[in-house]
Motif scaffolding. Structure first.
Motif, PDB file in Angstrom:
ATOM      1  N   LEU A   1       0.839  -1.182   0.137  1.00 33.31           N
ATOM      2  CA  LEU A   1      -0.011  -0.157  -0.094  1.00 33.31           C
ATOM      3  C   LEU A   1       0.786   1.211  -0.069  1.00 33.31           C
ATOM      4  N   GLY A   2       0.960   1.854  -1.326  1.00 34.19           N
ATOM      5  CA  GLY A   2       1.663   3.253  -1.296  1.00 34.19           C
ATOM      6  C   GLY A   2       0.555   4.576  -1.405  1.00 34.19           C
ATOM      7  N   LEU A   3       0.917   5.300  -0.268  1.00 33.84           N
ATOM      8  CA  LEU A   3      -0.163   6.430  -0.201  1.00 33.84           C
ATOM      9  C   LEU A   3       0.877   7.904  -0.577  1.00 33.84           C
ATOM     10  N   GLY A   4       0.003   8.937  -0.882  1.00 30.92           N
ATOM     11  CA  GLY A   4       0.501  10.334  -0.980  1.00 30.92           C
ATOM     12  C   GLY A   4      -0.449  11.205  -1.143  1.00 30.92           C
ATOM     13  N   VAL A   5      -0.117  12.375  -0.820  1.00 24.92           N
ATOM     14  CA  VAL A   5      -1.167  13.492  -0.652  1.00 24.92           C
ATOM     15  C   VAL A   5      -1.398  14.043  -1.981  1.00 24.92           C
ATOM     16  N   SER A   6      -0.874  13.643  -3.116  1.00 29.76           N
ATOM     17  CA  SER A   6      -1.075  14.406  -4.573  1.00 29.76           C
ATOM     18  C   SER A   6      -0.529  15.560  -4.488  1.00 29.76           C
ATOM     19  N   GLY A   7      -1.221  16.687  -5.122  1.00 25.63           N
ATOM     20  CA  GLY A   7      -0.745  17.925  -4.931  1.00 25.63           C
ATOM     21  C   GLY A   7      -2.132  18.974  -5.093  1.00 25.63           C
ATOM     22  N   PRO A   8      -2.093  20.008  -4.807  1.00 23.66           N
ATOM     23  CA  PRO A   8      -3.192  21.113  -4.783  1.00 23.66           C
ATOM     24  C   PRO A   8      -3.766  21.073  -5.866  1.00 23.66           C
ATOM     25  N   GLN A   9      -3.448  20.926  -7.297  1.00 24.36           N
ATOM     26  CA  GLN A   9      -4.051  20.921  -8.558  1.00 24.36           C
ATOM     27  C   GLN A   9      -5.108  19.832  -8.868  1.00 24.36           C
ATOM     28  N   VAL A  10      -4.512  18.650  -8.427  1.00 25.08           N
ATOM     29  CA  VAL A  10      -5.764  17.536  -8.372  1.00 25.08           C
ATOM     30  C   VAL A  10      -6.527  17.493  -7.190  1.00 25.08           C
ATOM     31  N   SER A  11      -5.874  17.596  -5.946  1.00 26.02           N
ATOM     32  CA  SER A  11      -6.706  17.374  -4.682  1.00 26.02           C
ATOM     33  C   SER A  11      -7.972  18.542  -5.034  1.00 26.02           C
ATOM     34  N   GLU A  12      -7.748  19.493  -5.267  1.00 21.63           N
ATOM     35  CA  GLU A  12      -8.808  20.800  -5.017  1.00 21.63           C
ATOM     36  C   GLU A  12      -9.542  20.652  -6.366  1.00 21.63           C
ATOM     37  N   GLY A  13      -8.832  20.506  -7.540  1.00 23.69           N
ATOM     38  CA  GLY A  13      -9.219  20.613  -9.009  1.00 23.69           C
ATOM     39  C   GLY A  13     -10.306  19.341  -9.363  1.00 23.69           C
ATOM     40  N   TRP A  14      -9.730  18.207  -8.660  1.00 20.55           N
ATOM     41  CA  TRP A  14     -10.353  17.013  -9.390  1.00 20.55           C
ATOM     42  C   TRP A  14     -11.288  16.429  -8.163  1.00 20.55           C
ATOM     43  N   TYR A  15     -10.764  16.406  -7.071  1.00 21.33           N
ATOM     44  CA  TYR A  15     -11.590  15.864  -5.933  1.00 21.33           C
ATOM     45  C   TYR A  15     -12.342  16.709  -5.288  1.00 21.33           C
ATOM     46  N   GLY A  16     -12.093  17.964  -5.247  1.00 18.45           N
ATOM     47  CA  GLY A  16     -12.793  18.840  -4.375  1.00 18.45           C
ATOM     48  C   GLY A  16     -12.340  18.816  -2.798  1.00 18.45           C
ATOM     49  N   VAL A  17     -11.168  18.416  -2.716  1.00 22.48           N
ATOM     50  CA  VAL A  17     -10.778  18.483  -1.271  1.00 22.48           C
ATOM     51  C   VAL A  17      -9.801  19.340  -1.025  1.00 22.48           C
ATOM     52  N   LYS A  18      -9.905  20.258  -0.092  1.00 18.04           N
ATOM     53  CA  LYS A  18      -8.946  21.189   0.031  1.00 18.04           C
ATOM     54  C   LYS A  18      -7.389  20.749   0.595  1.00 18.04           C
ATOM     55  N   PHE A  19      -6.633  21.196  -0.121  1.00 20.61           N
ATOM     56  CA  PHE A  19      -5.236  20.760   0.140  1.00 20.61           C
ATOM     57  C   PHE A  19      -4.649  21.603   1.368  1.00 20.61           C
ATOM     58  N   ASP A  20      -4.869  21.206   2.545  1.00 19.77           N
ATOM     59  CA  ASP A  20      -4.289  21.944   3.625  1.00 19.77           C
ATOM     60  C   ASP A  20      -3.831  21.092   4.679  1.00 19.77           C
ATOM     61  N   LYS A  21      -2.948  21.093   5.603  1.00 18.98           N
ATOM     62  CA  LYS A  21      -2.233  20.357   6.475  1.00 18.98           C
ATOM     63  C   LYS A  21      -1.978  19.043   5.961  1.00 18.98           C
ATOM     64  N   PRO A  22      -1.393  18.919   5.015  1.00 15.13           N
ATOM     65  CA  PRO A  22      -0.971  17.427   4.348  1.00 15.13           C
ATOM     66  C   PRO A  22      -0.378  16.536   5.596  1.00 15.13           C
ATOM     67  N   LEU A  23       0.538  17.113   6.278  1.00 13.55           N
ATOM     68  CA  LEU A  23       1.153  16.251   7.262  1.00 13.55           C
ATOM     69  C   LEU A  23       0.323  15.546   8.103  1.00 13.55           C
ATOM     70  N   ALA A  24      -0.311  16.662   8.716  1.00  9.92           N
ATOM     71  CA  ALA A  24      -1.594  16.003   9.923  1.00  9.92           C
ATOM     72  C   ALA A  24      -2.543  15.105   9.036  1.00  9.92           C
ATOM     73  N   ARG A  25      -3.038  15.447   7.909  1.00  9.81           N
ATOM     74  CA  ARG A  25      -3.710  14.692   7.205  1.00  9.81           C
ATOM     75  C   ARG A  25      -3.288  12.934   6.862  1.00  9.81           C
TER      76      ARG A  25
END
Length: 348
Positions: free
Chosen positions: A91-115
Motif C-alpha cells: 500500500l503506497g500513499l501520497g497527498v497528491s498536489g493542490p491541482q488534483v486535490s482541489e481541482g479533481w477531488y474537491g478536497v482542500k489541500f491543507d495540512k497535508p502532514l496532519a492529514r
C-alpha cells in the motif's frame, strides 16, 4: 538490492503491453510492480488485473491518492487486493498536489502532514480488525450524534500487516514518513544528494525508536538503455520538465523545490516559467543534462551497473525502474538490462 517496475498510468495506449511487461518482470524475478494514478486510470483496478495475470511479483500502489478515498476505503481496498493476490499487495500513499486535490477531488489541500498521519492511523486500526473509533482534526469515526456505531473490517487479509509506503519529497514529510511508514517511495533521487532524503527519514525513524534497518527505501528511476548517453538523457527531458515545471502550482510544486535543494535554483525557475507559459519545448531544453543523468540509469549495461552500485551504496533497498521507451521491445530490453546490470554489480 531488489528491483521493481513502475507501469505508470494506465490508458495511454500501452495497456496490453503493460501486462506483458508485468509478466516479464515476474518471470525475471522482479520484487514489485507498481501502478500510478492521477486523474485518469485508478491504481486499484489496474493492480487487481496485474495480480490476476502474474504469479509471484508483488503489486503496489504508487500511489493511492489520499484525497481520493476515505482512509477506511483504502483499508478495504488494501485488504481486498492482498486477499485476491495471495498476500502480494503493498500500500503506497501520497497527498497528491493542490491541482488534483482541489481541482479533481474537491478536497482542500491543507495540512497535508496532519492529514497523512491521521489517514495512516485509521488504516492501521481498520487493518487490525478492531472496532473503528477515531477522533481527529480531519476524521471522526463514528460521526457523533448519529446512528453510526463502531464497526470492524469483516474480511481477513492474508497478512496481519500489509507494508505501507508513503511518497514524500519535502523534509518534514520525509521525517514523518520515516516515523509512521514501512517504506518510502521516492522520485528524482540522486545518490550524490542522498542526504536530502535520508537524513530526515533517519530522524523520523529515530523518533519512533527505530533505524533504517528493515525500512524499504524505494525510489523510482527512469532507465534508458543504449550507447548514446545524450540521446538517453534527452529522451527524458519532457518527463522531467512536466514534473519540475508543471506539477502542482507555481507556489506548491514539490518537484521544483527538490530541484532547487539539489542546487538547480536558476534552472528550476526557468523550467517552471517556460512550462507555465506553455513553452513545453523550451522547458524541456532547460532541464540540465546532469540533473537527469544523476537521477536515472542511462547507458549500456556496464554504466548502468555502476549507477546501481551508487544507489545501493546510498542505502536504496528496492530500485524501481521506469523504462523510458514506449514500445514493448524497448521496455522488455530495459527490464532485462536491469537484471543483467544488477548481477554485474554483484547486487543480485
Amino acid at each position: 538490492m531488489r528491483l521493481g517496475i513502475n507501469l505508470g498510468y494506465w490508458g495511454l495506449g500501452m495497456d496490453a503491453d503493460n501486462i506483458a511487461v508485468a509478466q516479464e518482470a515476474d518471470r525475471l524475478g522482479y520484487s514489485v510492480c507498481w501502478a500510478a494514478e492521477a486523474y485518469g486510470s485508478d491504481a486499484a483496478t489496474v493492480l487487481s488485473f496485474v495480480a490476476a495475470k502474474t504469479e509471484r511479483i508483488d503489486v503496489g500502489s504508487a500511489i493511492f491518492q489520499i484525497p481520493a478515498r476515505t482512509p477506511a476505503m483504502s483499508a478495504m481496498t488494501a485488504a481486498t487486493l492482498d486477499t485476491l493476490s495471495g498476500g502480494r499487495f503493498r500500500l503506497g500513499l501520497g497527498v497528491s498536489g493542490p491541482q488534483v486535490s482541489e481541482g479533481w477531488y474537491g478536497v482542500k489541500f491543507d495540512k497535508p502532514l496532519a492529514r497523512t498521519r491521521e489517514y495512516v492511523e485509521i488504516i492501521r486500526k481498520a487493518m487490525s480488525r478492531e472496532r473503528l473509533v477515531h477522533e481527529g482534526a480531519h476524521w471522526t469515526l463514528p460521526l457523533p450524534g448519529g446512528p453510526g456505531k463502531p464497526i470492524k473490517l469483516t474480511v481477513h487479509p492474508v497478512r496481519e500487516h500489509i507494508p505501507l509506503y508513503i511518497a514524500a519529497i519535502g523534509p518534514k514529510n520525509l521525517e514523518q514518513t520515516g516515523e509512521i511508514a514501512d517504506g518510502w517511495l521516492g522520485i528524482f533521487f540522486a545518490p550524490e544528494h542522498a542526504a536530502l532524503s535520508l537524513d530526515p527519514l533517519k530522524a523520523g525513524r529515530a523518533k519512533a525508536g527505530k533505524s533504517l534497518d528493515g525500512f524499504d527505501l524505494c525510489p523510482t528511476v527512469t532507465i534508458a538503455v543504449g550507447e548514446d548517453i545524450k540521446a538517453g538523457v534527452d529522451a527524458q527531458r519532457s518527463y522531467a520538465a512536466l514534473y519540475i515545471g508543471g506539477m502542482g502550482s507555481k507556489e506548491k510544486n514539490f518537484y521544483n523545490q527538490l530541484a532547487r535543494r539539489m542546487g538547480y535554483e536558476q534552472e528550476a525557475d526557468e523550467i517552471q516559467e517556460k512550462y507555465l507559459a506553455k513553452d513545453y519545448a523550451g522547458a524541456a531544453a532547460a532541464v540540465p543534462h546532469d540533473l537527469i543523468d544523476a537521477t536515472s540509469l542511462v547507458g549500456d549495461t556496464a554504466r548502468i551497473a555502476d549507477r546501481m552500485q551508487a544507489y545501493a551504496d546510498a542505502g536504496v533497498t528496492t530500485l524501481t525502474l521506469a523504462p523510458s521507451g514506449f514500445t514493448l521491445d524497448e521496455r522488455v530490453r530495459a527490464l532485462r538490462t536491469g537484471v543483467e546490470a544488477l548481477e554485474r554489480a554483484g547486487l543480485a
